[in-house]
Structures are given as structure tokens and as C-alpha cells.
Design an enzyme around this catalytic site. Sequence first.
Site, PDB file in Angstrom:
ATOM      1  N   ASN A 284     -30.240  -3.623 -40.903  1.00 46.49           N
ATOM      2  CA  ASN A 284     -30.010  -3.066 -39.559  1.00 46.49           C
ATOM      3  C   ASN A 284     -28.988  -1.960 -39.715  1.00 46.49           C
ATOM      4  O   ASN A 284     -28.016  -2.124 -40.448  1.00 46.49           O
ATOM      5  CB  ASN A 284     -29.430  -4.120 -38.605  1.00 46.49           C
ATOM      6  CG  ASN A 284     -30.421  -5.211 -38.266  1.00 46.49           C
ATOM      7  OD1 ASN A 284     -31.566  -5.159 -38.678  1.00 46.49           O
ATOM      8  ND2 ASN A 284     -29.969  -6.199 -37.528  1.00 46.49           N
ATOM      9  N   GLY A 285     -29.158  -0.863 -38.983  1.00 44.51           N
ATOM     10  CA  GLY A 285     -28.184   0.222 -39.059  1.00 44.51           C
ATOM     11  C   GLY A 285     -28.826   1.488 -39.605  1.00 44.51           C
ATOM     12  O   GLY A 285     -30.060   1.589 -39.675  1.00 44.51           O
TER      13      GLY A 285
ATOM     14  N   GLU B 274     -36.095   1.897 -16.495  1.00 47.34           N
ATOM     15  CA  GLU B 274     -36.226   1.285 -17.820  1.00 47.34           C
ATOM     16  C   GLU B 274     -37.363   0.280 -17.910  1.00 47.34           C
ATOM     17  O   GLU B 274     -37.947   0.119 -18.974  1.00 47.34           O
ATOM     18  CB  GLU B 274     -34.906   0.723 -18.337  1.00 47.34           C
ATOM     19  CG  GLU B 274     -34.309  -0.415 -17.596  1.00 47.34           C
ATOM     20  CD  GLU B 274     -32.959  -0.844 -18.168  1.00 47.34           C
ATOM     21  OE1 GLU B 274     -32.684  -0.589 -19.343  1.00 47.34           O
ATOM     22  OE2 GLU B 274     -32.175  -1.448 -17.414  1.00 47.34           O
TER      23      GLU B 274
ATOM     24  N   CYS C 158     -32.932  -3.872 -34.214  1.00 48.62           N
ATOM     25  CA  CYS C 158     -33.449  -4.708 -35.307  1.00 48.62           C
ATOM     26  C   CYS C 158     -32.780  -6.084 -35.351  1.00 48.62           C
ATOM     27  O   CYS C 158     -31.623  -6.235 -34.983  1.00 48.62           O
ATOM     28  CB  CYS C 158     -33.186  -4.050 -36.654  1.00 48.62           C
ATOM     29  SG  CYS C 158     -33.710  -2.355 -36.762  1.00 48.62           S
TER      30      CYS C 158
ATOM     31  N   ARG D 139     -34.391  -8.405 -28.465  1.00 49.88           N
ATOM     32  CA  ARG D 139     -33.547  -7.270 -28.838  1.00 49.88           C
ATOM     33  C   ARG D 139     -34.328  -5.952 -28.825  1.00 49.88           C
ATOM     34  O   ARG D 139     -33.724  -4.884 -28.836  1.00 49.88           O
ATOM     35  CB  ARG D 139     -32.970  -7.497 -30.242  1.00 49.88           C
ATOM     36  CG  ARG D 139     -31.992  -8.647 -30.313  1.00 49.88           C
ATOM     37  CD  ARG D 139     -31.648  -8.993 -31.742  1.00 49.88           C
ATOM     38  NE  ARG D 139     -30.888  -7.944 -32.395  1.00 49.88           N
ATOM     39  CZ  ARG D 139     -29.586  -7.996 -32.623  1.00 49.88           C
ATOM     40  NH1 ARG D 139     -28.893  -9.032 -32.231  1.00 49.88           N
ATOM     41  NH2 ARG D 139     -28.971  -7.014 -33.238  1.00 49.88           N
TER      42      ARG D 139
ATOM     43  N   GLU E 237     -27.324   2.202 -10.706  1.00 46.13           N
ATOM     44  CA  GLU E 237     -27.826   1.014 -11.393  1.00 46.13           C
ATOM     45  C   GLU E 237     -29.249   0.679 -10.933  1.00 46.13           C
ATOM     46  O   GLU E 237     -30.104   0.318 -11.744  1.00 46.13           O
ATOM     47  CB  GLU E 237     -26.845  -0.142 -11.159  1.00 46.13           C
ATOM     48  CG  GLU E 237     -27.246  -1.485 -11.735  1.00 46.13           C
ATOM     49  CD  GLU E 237     -27.471  -1.487 -13.240  1.00 46.13           C
ATOM     50  OE1 GLU E 237     -27.148  -0.505 -13.926  1.00 46.13           O
ATOM     51  OE2 GLU E 237     -28.019  -2.493 -13.730  1.00 46.13           O
TER      52      GLU E 237
ATOM     53  N   LYS F 287     -32.112  -4.405 -26.632  1.00 50.73           N
ATOM     54  CA  LYS F 287     -31.113  -5.107 -25.836  1.00 50.73           C
ATOM     55  C   LYS F 287     -29.707  -4.692 -26.241  1.00 50.73           C
ATOM     56  O   LYS F 287     -28.834  -4.515 -25.411  1.00 50.73           O
ATOM     57  CB  LYS F 287     -31.294  -6.623 -26.007  1.00 50.73           C
ATOM     58  CG  LYS F 287     -30.295  -7.465 -25.223  1.00 50.73           C
ATOM     59  CD  LYS F 287     -30.510  -7.311 -23.730  1.00 50.73           C
ATOM     60  CE  LYS F 287     -29.491  -8.061 -22.902  1.00 50.73           C
ATOM     61  NZ  LYS F 287     -29.458  -7.540 -21.512  1.00 50.73           N
TER      62      LYS F 287
ATOM     63  N   HIS G 106     -27.168  19.011  -2.176  1.00 50.70           N
ATOM     64  CA  HIS G 106     -26.797  20.054  -3.139  1.00 50.70           C
ATOM     65  C   HIS G 106     -27.864  20.219  -4.222  1.00 50.70           C
ATOM     66  O   HIS G 106     -27.575  20.732  -5.298  1.00 50.70           O
ATOM     67  CB  HIS G 106     -25.433  19.737  -3.756  1.00 50.70           C
ATOM     68  CG  HIS G 106     -24.342  19.674  -2.727  1.00 50.70           C
ATOM     69  ND1 HIS G 106     -23.824  20.801  -2.134  1.00 50.70           N
ATOM     70  CD2 HIS G 106     -23.720  18.618  -2.148  1.00 50.70           C
ATOM     71  CE1 HIS G 106     -22.898  20.437  -1.247  1.00 50.70           C
ATOM     72  NE2 HIS G 106     -22.822  19.125  -1.236  1.00 50.70           N
TER      73      HIS G 106
ATOM     74  N   TRP H  37     -36.685  -1.940 -35.306  1.00 57.00           N
ATOM     75  CA  TRP H  37     -36.723  -0.962 -34.211  1.00 57.00           C
ATOM     76  C   TRP H  37     -36.584   0.394 -34.896  1.00 57.00           C
ATOM     77  O   TRP H  37     -35.528   0.702 -35.452  1.00 57.00           O
ATOM     78  CB  TRP H  37     -35.571  -1.242 -33.251  1.00 57.00           C
ATOM     79  CG  TRP H  37     -35.555  -0.419 -32.010  1.00 57.00           C
ATOM     80  CD1 TRP H  37     -36.211  -0.685 -30.847  1.00 57.00           C
ATOM     81  CD2 TRP H  37     -34.814   0.797 -31.775  1.00 57.00           C
ATOM     82  NE1 TRP H  37     -35.928   0.286 -29.914  1.00 57.00           N
ATOM     83  CE2 TRP H  37     -35.075   1.203 -30.459  1.00 57.00           C
ATOM     84  CE3 TRP H  37     -33.947   1.568 -32.562  1.00 57.00           C
ATOM     85  CZ2 TRP H  37     -34.512   2.350 -29.896  1.00 57.00           C
ATOM     86  CZ3 TRP H  37     -33.388   2.707 -32.005  1.00 57.00           C
ATOM     87  CH2 TRP H  37     -33.674   3.090 -30.684  1.00 57.00           C
TER      88      TRP H  37
ATOM     89  N   LYS I 185     -32.453   0.498 -13.427  1.00 57.13           N
ATOM     90  CA  LYS I 185     -33.323  -0.691 -13.527  1.00 57.13           C
ATOM     91  C   LYS I 185     -34.777  -0.285 -13.394  1.00 57.13           C
ATOM     92  O   LYS I 185     -35.624  -0.710 -14.155  1.00 57.13           O
ATOM     93  CB  LYS I 185     -33.010  -1.717 -12.443  1.00 57.13           C
ATOM     94  CG  LYS I 185     -31.773  -2.540 -12.596  1.00 57.13           C
ATOM     95  CD  LYS I 185     -31.760  -3.535 -13.719  1.00 57.13           C
ATOM     96  CE  LYS I 185     -31.349  -2.934 -15.017  1.00 57.13           C
ATOM     97  NZ  LYS I 185     -30.002  -2.704 -15.327  1.00 57.13           N
TER      98      LYS I 185
END
Length: 610
Positions: free
Chosen positions: A100-101, A490, A2, A27, A483, A605, A506, A74, A487
Site C-alpha cells: 500500500n502506498g 460521491e 488498498c 476501503r 456536506e 474509505k 454572484h 486501488w 454526499k
Amino acid sequence: MCGIIGYIGEKNCVPILINGLKRLEYRGYDSAGISIINNGNTCIVKNKGKVSALEEKVSLMKLNAVLGIGHTRWATHGIPNEINAHPHSNEDNTLFLIHNGIIENYQTIKKGLKQIGYSFRSETDSEVLVMLIDSFLKKNYPLTKAVQLALSEVEGTYGIAVIYKDEPDKIVVARKGSPLVVGLGENENFIASDVSAILAHTKQIVYLDDGELAVITKNGFLVKTILDIEIEKEVHEISMSLDEIDKGGYSHFMLKEIMEQTESVTNSMRGRLLLEDGDAKLGGLANVIDKLVNSNRIIISACGTSWHAGLVGEYMFEQYARIQTEVEYASEFRYRNPIITNEDTVILISQSGETADTLAALREAKSRGALVLGICNVVGSTIARESNAGVYIHAGSEIGVASTKAFTSQLIVLALITLLIARKKSLSAAEGKELVEAMQELPDKISHILKLNDTIEQLAEEFKDSKNFLYLGRGYNFPAALEGALKLKEISYIHAEGYPAAEMKHGPIALIDEKMPVVFIATKDSTYEKVISNIEEVRARGGRIIAIASENDEEIDTLVDYSIKIPDTVEMLRPVLTSIPLQLLAYHIAVKKGLNVDQPRNLAKSVTVE
Ligand code: M6R
């Protein structure tokens, strides 16, 4: 996550709020809204979806006001829709709040408020807070006191901004766990959850800390604790420019940020390498260097991409600095009662410097007496401020949700710290010099890799319809494989897994068939022969192989379907180079699938909630 913006002054706040919300879009959000107060009139406009849709709605209304707040939401509690969007208001639309939160005890508070006659429109935890403040206003407390009293009943995290029709000369904001800044102007002031929202108007910033509340008027601000003790705050002049948060002609922030890596990596090293001494200089660690060098153990804690950088750091610290190193997901570290002593150093890595789990890990480590160091990108961020010492990566603003240039700059800073410690231990000046030279050569090598963009785009066309991917690497390139997989998943929503190459047999080898693309990081280093054996194993099962290989390696072309040839460097620095083609591959696949690369679904973000 948010975003918050607010304005009080003499200008029409509506375009300021809308443009600020656009700056906060990166964000991650699913709905947006504003509320304004002007000459005794109030108005609230919200909608599900993009800020551009809110802008259209608002422009038809021809609104004008000198006080207002705006929010991008969000969703945490309740689906993304207009009712759940912020601002939330009291029943008679005189009091407005953005939050926010997460209010953890909202059910209990809601129950109590219902008993005294309050009813609720939304499913959110945030609406409970506006009603709670309203209940104190109804007892004739002034706004600031009503906010303080309400917050004293709240458990959880918040960054809030509140405006009230009967006190139209102020915005009241408060922070616990969610970032908030105050921006200072001439006859106008601003509030925001991050400076990018107000950078077009001011560079004079006051960072609020947890437990603080501020009353912002047109001509000033006053900061207090929630318990009403006044606090002196420093005003910071920030150096960030508006150019940094523009796309600069690129179609996406992510591509711009990938392409900026020649420069961002240079900036991370600037003034920090001592070629003749084969050493590094990090002013931010000067006061703690002895403690760091003599640490019994280093624990690196982070999330997501920053955690991957931490894994590379583990290899670096153990190989060169010879200090036992562990890497922990911050979200696990904080809750598992970790054994930490005052002989340990805990390094928190965070691009944003605001990630809730990483911040909690920092506080946990600090409370147990460890030396706490922050490696952050955002200057003045909470993790940077709460660490005992630290190093900024100086990658410049990273707006794309998928972290790219921050990762390579985090690796540079970890290499610098490694060099600094190692030279104080057993690394000779000549060995140090070799590392310094290798670091200085990186920008040119990165430029070379970035020129492969078109080739990688063609490769993306070939693989864009794949449903799964495996990424394999060994040693320093194992975290680079993780990584690369992160990438891809997402931004392209393709399922991808990263593994140490030898671990494939394995379990994951069961997945290999002619539909499974396998990306091998197979540069010529100490594990090269072993990786080639793993390539053979995939080949034998019909998997389609893409190799990130060394530029002089012609042999590998007889074994793989596609290869991307990149320059070599010392083993420790390889992931700086090998991660870049993987960023480009993920980017182009996502673009070819027509996806929103900079704002992928469900992602934020900066993850400021647990
Ligand atoms: O700001 P931070 O580095 O603390 O963020 C940590 C993660 O949320 C972040 O790296 C996330 O995994 C990115 N979306 C990765 O691209």
C-alpha cells in the site's frame, strides 16, 4: 484504499485471507489477489474486480497453506487489471510482496534494476520493490535484511508484507505512511492494514509506527526499525466487536450508519456532559486545557467530510469560545509553508485517523511547535497516536465510504470542546446549561428525523434523474449544504454544488432553470429571512425547490415544491439535524439509480496516499 492481510500459523490460510479481504472491501478497490507458500510450493492467484470472483477462482483450485498474504488494490500506477494486481513476485515466483502506498522513486530504481537484467511484467511502482528485495536476496542476504536494504533505497510511502519460499517461517512487514497492524493469536499470527480484516480471529493488536519493520512468525513477532534497532511494542486489547462491522440486516452499511445516529451521537456525548455546571468534561484534553483555552488561534485541518465538520467548528469556536479560528484543507496546509506559532492550536479531524494529507498536516504543525489535537473515530489510528492530545468521537465503525455518522459525531465533539473552552472564558453556567440541554435532546430529535425515511425515499424517486443539484444554506448550515452536496455526488455521481445561500447571486444563479433542483436549508434561525429571500430568487427563475425546514414552519410550503420538516435546536447544533435528511436523500437517489452505495466508483474509505 488498498488493503493488506496476512496469516502464519497452523490453519489453512486461504479462507482467512479471502474473508479478511472481504472485510477490507469497504476501503475501495479494483482488483484483488493472494499468494501462499506451503511445503515448498508457492501459488499466486489474482484478478481484476471483486473479491467474490477471486474466491470462486481460488475455490476451484482447492488450495491449502499455512502461510499467505492477500491484497485489495486501488490503482495508482497502471490500470486495474490482473497483471497490475498484487501480490507481485520475483521472476521465479519464490518471493511475494503486497504494497500500500506509492514508491516515488520507482522509475530510478527500475532503471537500475533493468541494467542488471531485471524485467517487469506490470506497470506498477510496487513490482519494483519486490525485484529490489530479490536483488539483495541474490546477494545472499536473509529476507529481513534484504527488505531493510531495499527500503533504505526507497522514497515514498509504504505498508508492505513480504513472504519468501526459502524462509517459509515468517512474514516480514514494514510501514512508512500506510497503516499496518499485527494481530496475535495462539500458534498463529496475523497482519493487516486495518483491524477489521482480522477481528474475527483476534483482539490482541500491535500497531506499527512509521519507520518500523516486523518479523512475524507462528509463535511471535519482533519489531525493529528499518535501521535494525529492536523496539518494544505495547499489545492493545481492542474493544471493537464483529457486530459493528456487519450490516445488521440493512441493505447497505451507509443506511445502517445513517440509522445508527441516535445511538452514535449519544455515544459521542456519553459521560461528557455536566448538566448542573452547564459544562463538558473531556478527559483526553485534561492535560492541555490551559494551553487550548489560551490559544492565540485555532487552525482546523482536515479533508472531505471532516473538513466540513471543521467549518462548523469554526463557527462554534468563534461564536462561543471567542478564539480566532481558521479551517484549512490538509492537502493545502501541508505545502504552503503556513505561519504557525507555539501559541496556536491545530486540530486535525479524521474519521479514519489515517488520511495521508491530514497526517502530514499534523506533522507539519507539530514540527512548528503548535499544540496538536486529534479528533478521530478509529481508536489507535496514527493521527490519534501522534497528536499531543485529543478526543475520540466514539461513533463506532464506519464502513460505508460516504461518511455519515462520523460527521454528526464530529460535530458533537466540536460542540463539547466549544463548551469546555467557552465555560472557562465568558459563557455563564446558565448559558452552558442551555447548550447541554440542547445536546441531550438531540438523540430524540434524530429519531424523529429518521422516521422521515420513507418520505425522503419518495422524494428521491422524483429527483433521481436530475443531472445537477445546488445545495444552499447560511451560517452553521452552510457547511451542512456543502456536506449534502458531497454526499450526493460521491454516491449518485450527480453533479452537486454547495454554496452559502447569498453567494448564489454572484454566479450560480445563472444555472437556475426548471431542470435545476435547489436544496435549501431553511430552518428558523437568525438567517431565516435572508434564506427566504434567496428562495424567492430561485422561485422567480423556475428552479425546483426542496427545503429542509423547521417543523412549525407552514409558511414555507407556499414557497417551495417540497419540504422536509425537522425539529429545531440551538443554532450551533443545527447541522447535526439538517445533515441527516440530506444523507438520506443522497442514499435513496443512489439506490434508485442502481449504484453501489457502499463502494462508489473511484473512491476509497481511507485515503492513505497523497
Ligand atoms: O478519514 P477521514 O475523515 O480523514 O477522511 C476524509 C475524507 O477522505 C472523507 O471524509 C471523504 O470525503 C468521504 N468519502 C466523505 O464521505
